[in-house]
Design a protein around this motif. Sequence first.
Motif, PDB file in Angstrom:
ATOM      1  N   TYR A  80      29.510 -50.587 -14.449  1.00  0.00           N
ATOM      2  CA  TYR A  80      30.983 -51.622 -14.913  1.00  0.00           C
ATOM      3  C   TYR A  80      32.156 -51.091 -13.570  1.00  0.00           C
ATOM      4  O   TYR A  80      32.338 -52.278 -12.952  1.00  0.00           O
ATOM      5  CB  TYR A  80      32.003 -50.523 -15.731  1.00  0.00           C
ATOM      6  CG  TYR A  80      33.230 -50.887 -16.051  1.00  0.00           C
ATOM      7  CD1 TYR A  80      32.921 -51.995 -17.436  1.00  0.00           C
ATOM      8  CD2 TYR A  80      34.148 -50.086 -15.934  1.00  0.00           C
ATOM      9  CE1 TYR A  80      34.495 -52.979 -17.318  1.00  0.00           C
ATOM     10  CE2 TYR A  80      35.407 -51.080 -15.994  1.00  0.00           C
ATOM     11  CZ  TYR A  80      35.363 -52.403 -16.455  1.00  0.00           C
ATOM     12  OH  TYR A  80      36.873 -53.289 -17.013  1.00  0.00           O
TER      13      TYR A  80
ATOM     14  N   ILE B 159      34.183 -60.168 -17.064  1.00  0.00           N
ATOM     15  CA  ILE B 159      35.432 -59.923 -18.065  1.00  0.00           C
ATOM     16  C   ILE B 159      37.103 -61.006 -18.556  1.00  0.00           C
ATOM     17  O   ILE B 159      36.765 -61.698 -18.800  1.00  0.00           O
ATOM     18  CB  ILE B 159      36.307 -58.596 -18.038  1.00  0.00           C
ATOM     19  CG1 ILE B 159      35.168 -57.776 -18.084  1.00  0.00           C
ATOM     20  CG2 ILE B 159      37.305 -58.288 -19.485  1.00  0.00           C
ATOM     21  CD1 ILE B 159      34.262 -57.507 -19.519  1.00  0.00           C
TER      22      ILE B 159
ATOM     23  N   VAL C  89      31.737 -55.434 -25.853  1.00  0.00           N
ATOM     24  CA  VAL C  89      31.623 -54.735 -24.347  1.00  0.00           C
ATOM     25  C   VAL C  89      31.840 -53.141 -25.323  1.00  0.00           C
ATOM     26  O   VAL C  89      32.918 -52.586 -24.982  1.00  0.00           O
ATOM     27  CB  VAL C  89      32.734 -54.763 -23.113  1.00  0.00           C
ATOM     28  CG1 VAL C  89      32.055 -54.300 -22.026  1.00  0.00           C
ATOM     29  CG2 VAL C  89      32.765 -56.294 -23.021  1.00  0.00           C
TER      30      VAL C  89
ATOM     31  N   LEU D 289      40.364 -52.292 -18.144  1.00  0.00           N
ATOM     32  CA  LEU D 289      39.420 -53.002 -18.965  1.00  0.00           C
ATOM     33  C   LEU D 289      40.929 -54.432 -20.127  1.00  0.00           C
ATOM     34  O   LEU D 289      41.033 -55.532 -20.467  1.00  0.00           O
ATOM     35  CB  LEU D 289      39.073 -52.651 -20.610  1.00  0.00           C
ATOM     36  CG  LEU D 289      37.440 -52.574 -19.934  1.00  0.00           C
ATOM     37  CD1 LEU D 289      36.519 -51.068 -21.402  1.00  0.00           C
ATOM     38  CD2 LEU D 289      35.978 -53.143 -20.449  1.00  0.00           C
TER      39      LEU D 289
ATOM     40  N   VAL E 255      40.664 -52.887 -26.651  1.00  0.00           N
ATOM     41  CA  VAL E 255      39.853 -52.336 -26.131  1.00  0.00           C
ATOM     42  C   VAL E 255      40.093 -50.651 -26.953  1.00  0.00           C
ATOM     43  O   VAL E 255      40.957 -50.203 -28.086  1.00  0.00           O
ATOM     44  CB  VAL E 255      40.233 -51.600 -24.340  1.00  0.00           C
ATOM     45  CG1 VAL E 255      39.243 -50.330 -24.510  1.00  0.00           C
ATOM     46  CG2 VAL E 255      40.347 -52.794 -23.645  1.00  0.00           C
TER      47      VAL E 255
ATOM     48  N   ALA F 151      36.690 -54.465 -26.005  1.00  0.00           N
ATOM     49  CA  ALA F 151      35.123 -53.615 -25.571  1.00  0.00           C
ATOM     50  C   ALA F 151      35.663 -52.284 -26.637  1.00  0.00           C
ATOM     51  O   ALA F 151      36.824 -52.142 -27.280  1.00  0.00           O
ATOM     52  CB  ALA F 151      36.314 -53.703 -24.317  1.00  0.00           C
TER      53      ALA F 151
END
Length: 627
Positions: A478, A485, A497, A547, A554, A578
Amino acid sequence: MTQRLTVGQAVVRFLAAQHSERDGVERRLVTGAFAILGHGNVAGVGQALLQNALAPADGEEPLPLYQARNEQNMVHAAVGYARTLNRLQTMVCTASIGPGSTNMVTGAALATIDRIPVLLLPSDTFATRRAEPVLQQLETEQALDVSVNDAFRPVSRFFDRVQRPEQLPSSLLAAMRVLTDPAETGAVTICLPQDVQAEAFDWPDELFRRRVWHVARQVPEPAALDRALAAVRGARRPLVVAGGGVVYSEASAALTAFADATGIPVADTQAGKGAIAHDHPCAVGGVGATGSAAANALAAQADLVIGIGTRYSDFTTASRTVFADPGVRFVNVNVKAFDAAKLGAEMVVADAREALTALTGALAGHHVDAAWTATVRRETDAWSVEVDRCYRPGPGPVPRQTEIFGVLNELMGPQDVLVNAAGSMPGDLQALWRASSPDQYHLEYGYSCMGYEIPAAMGVAMARPGGRVVALVGDGSYQMAPQEIATLVAEGLAVVVVVLQNHGWASIGALSQSHGSQGFATRYRMRDPASGLLDGPDVPLDIAANLRSHGIEVLEPRGTDEFRTAFVRAAAAGRTTAIVVETDLQGAGPSASAWWDVPVAEASRLESTRAAREDYERARRNQRHHL
């Protein structure tokens, strides 16, 4: 009749008119362009893409531009796209001169090693040399025609530099031939000097006519087929190794029919997993250094190995130790003679589907001995118990990564796609994942490139609109390549993700420990002023916050039960979402059943290294050349 266009405009117009055909189905060959525009291409190919969008010529097909964030990533995205479409469609990637273009070299190497077609248009310095040295130009005193783009030569299946407009037609036609040749495909690179891109020329209409490139299915040569049949009929313990060529040939049904008819067990490589469904009686799982104990036990006993669409990487052969029978022979089916000839095999240079169909028909009535079938069932049953153990929640407060894989394997359907690459995850996945279709398992392990997962998942999502795509990423991967993204968000694509956060490199850490290097520099730690080493507290990186900065939801579950709930929610979101879950860096995976040749220091003052070298020397004695 002629048309006056710049070189950049001619390239775009040409690409928009190319199609591929296999089995009577025609498709656009190049469906779009990934681009990062800079001073090398913004006024050339970039202007041509703009003109294609706003003022196309009569009958000119659209070639939409997708704005990537990193040049390496956009090649990975094109690879993910082309692989998902079984190499019958691809995208073009264009970048500015200098670092923009050389950033694509890693992606080119990946595409060529994995035999996936991508077209690269790196910008180059001035062909006229009227402004040398231009910004970002490499100057060499020995050869004034060298540029940084020459780095693409060894990693491209076709390379050309168009110095004059008159050279463009032959270059483009050669490029299309390689892109559509199953045996020769890979990265195709055409360097375009920035002044040439903007130069106008009178092109013949013929250059822009609709062209169809026919992707042939090569049939096996009768004598080669007869030699292969003789080997199969004479074998008592045969084993198939199914590689990516089975998937790209869309030969899964033919492979299943072959196994049904003959009872020959089928192992798979990373690229071939899912070519036969995991619950088929002849499916024995991944083979090699990261394979299942079942497949490796059968490989050790096999007296005939039938490789179909595999290039026999060192992981597949366990560095040439897994095929252990003293008299083992090989039959290789491959569209590429270079691969078919490996391990001293009987060569069948043919399309996987055509060869399997021919073999099945000619072997009517032939079946392996009942004793070999019983051995296959005994080994696969035992391995199924091991898979269940690895998938089952363990006693620790932080789950092992294999527990997360178990949840994903349970919840993902045959048409869902799991994307992963590099590190410890591919090893555990090849051994454990129960693939129900050739579409479900998308692992990049030819180049084993960290950072492939997110951009490739974007390419997969573009190839399968409306499908469910999961990018499975370690915290190490990552941090290398999270940039796309932003592109996923911009394009409104839905990817789940999944980031496994364990504060280190699990794979290389375990390798380091087992090879006497004590896990040195394989965890993300702060430097300790007292020791001078990276053995202080964990680096306080907040991946979830990173993220969220992209504007996506997320989720941060704790443990496998919460992860299950989070995945169901993310999969239903209809947009990129994510999940960041903490996993155990030291969590044990599946039991190892094969070896991988990683040399250990032959001399050392460290006892751990000396002991590892002794183990290495013992293991190396089992290597064979299979000549």
